[in-house]
Design an enzyme around this catalytic site. Sequence first.
Site, short mmCIF file in Angstrom:
data_model
loop_
_atom_site.label_atom_id
_atom_site.label_comp_id
_atom_site.label_asym_id
_atom_site.label_seq_id
_atom_site.Cartn_x
_atom_site.Cartn_y
_atom_site.Cartn_z
N ASP A 247 0.72 -1.18 0.16
CA ASP A 247 0.17 -0.11 0.14
C ASP A 247 0.98 0.69 0.01
O ASP A 247 0.41 1.84 -0.16
CB ASP A 247 -0.79 0.79 1.00
CG ASP A 247 -0.62 -0.02 2.51
OD1 ASP A 247 0.95 -0.39 2.93
OD2 ASP A 247 -0.96 0.20 3.29
N ASP B 221 7.71 4.20 2.26
CA ASP B 221 8.43 4.91 3.20
C ASP B 221 9.40 5.00 4.22
O ASP B 221 9.80 6.03 3.04
CB ASP B 221 7.18 5.16 4.54
CG ASP B 221 7.15 5.75 6.28
OD1 ASP B 221 7.88 6.89 5.77
OD2 ASP B 221 6.19 6.01 6.79
N PHE C 208 -0.09 11.85 7.58
CA PHE C 208 -0.52 9.88 7.44
C PHE C 208 -2.22 9.93 6.98
O PHE C 208 -3.00 10.76 6.90
CB PHE C 208 -1.06 10.40 9.06
CG PHE C 208 -1.11 8.80 10.01
CD1 PHE C 208 -0.48 8.06 9.82
CD2 PHE C 208 -2.53 8.89 9.68
CE1 PHE C 208 -1.31 7.20 10.39
CE2 PHE C 208 -3.15 7.61 10.22
CZ PHE C 208 -2.18 6.60 10.53
C1 PRP Z 1 2.75 -0.41 6.50
C2 PRP Z 1 3.68 -0.56 5.17
C3 PRP Z 1 4.47 -0.42 4.56
C4 PRP Z 1 5.53 -0.55 6.04
C5 PRP Z 1 5.78 0.86 5.25
O1 PRP Z 1 2.66 -1.52 7.05
O2 PRP Z 1 1.73 -0.85 4.73
O3 PRP Z 1 4.85 -2.42 4.75
O4 PRP Z 1 4.55 0.06 6.34
O5 PRP Z 1 7.34 1.27 6.19
P1 PRP Z 1 8.21 1.60 5.78
O6 PRP Z 1 8.79 1.90 4.04
O7 PRP Z 1 9.16 2.56 6.25
O8 PRP Z 1 9.08 0.19 5.47
P2 PRP Z 1 2.38 -1.71 8.40
O9 PRP Z 1 3.33 -1.93 9.37
O10 PRP Z 1 1.91 0.41 8.60
O11 PRP Z 1 0.90 -2.95 8.24
P3 PRP Z 1 0.14 -2.51 7.97
O12 PRP Z 1 -0.15 -2.80 6.70
O13 PRP Z 1 -0.82 -4.36 8.37
O14 PRP Z 1 -0.75 -1.50 8.08
#
Ligand code: PRP
Length: 179
Positions: free
Chosen positions: A101, A104, A153
């Site tokens: 999704d 970051d 956010f």
């Molecule tokens: C979010 C997203 C990625 C990660 C990205 O997952 O889906 O997996 O954070 O962050 P990064 O680039 O800083 O590594 P999250 O932990 O929010 O889990 P979710 O998809 O279950 O909401």
Amino acid sequence: MELKPAEVLISKEAIAERVSAIAKEITSRYDGGSVLMVGILRGAVIFLADLVREIGPSVEVSIEFMKASSYGASTQSSGKVAITQQPTMEIEGRNVIIVEDIVDTGLTLKRLREYFADHGAASVAVCVLLDKQDRRVVDVPVEYTGFVIPDEFVVGYGMDYDEKMRNLPAIFTVRPVDE
Ligand code: PRP
């Protein structure tokens, strides 16, 4: 703090148009071949579901899921990402497309790309709906991007606040409930 959706950042229609365009790119790149689309739980579920349905019949599509999480989310960018749910399908020799999704810091995707390379994937590509480019800590290739967004956010279309609002059909910014 309790949050609620504030404004639409990306509309349902804009998402659908972009998803369809990405699916077209994937269809032409893998035309006549097969792909293993791996959705990263939980946020990517809605995006993956829409994306695979727009891929043309000339590509054989399989769907898999896995889960990753960074150690101690609060102490950010420790650089450590754990695979908390492994895929069960055979990876070796497959053309893997990691579906996320949001990207970051890039740490999760870097770890996931390594995971599939280590498990003998024939090729690895990344497809993300949202890219918070300003937040990147590590360089990681992203082959397919939906939208580049500011460091705000967001919720909806799979993305949550405290496991809520994943079901919203568009992508929203948030604000506190009492504002
Ligand atoms: C979010 C997203 C990625 C990660 C990205 O997952 O889906 O997996 O954070 O962050 P990064 O680039 O800083 O590594 P999250 O932990 O929010 O889990 P979710 O998809 O279950 O909401």
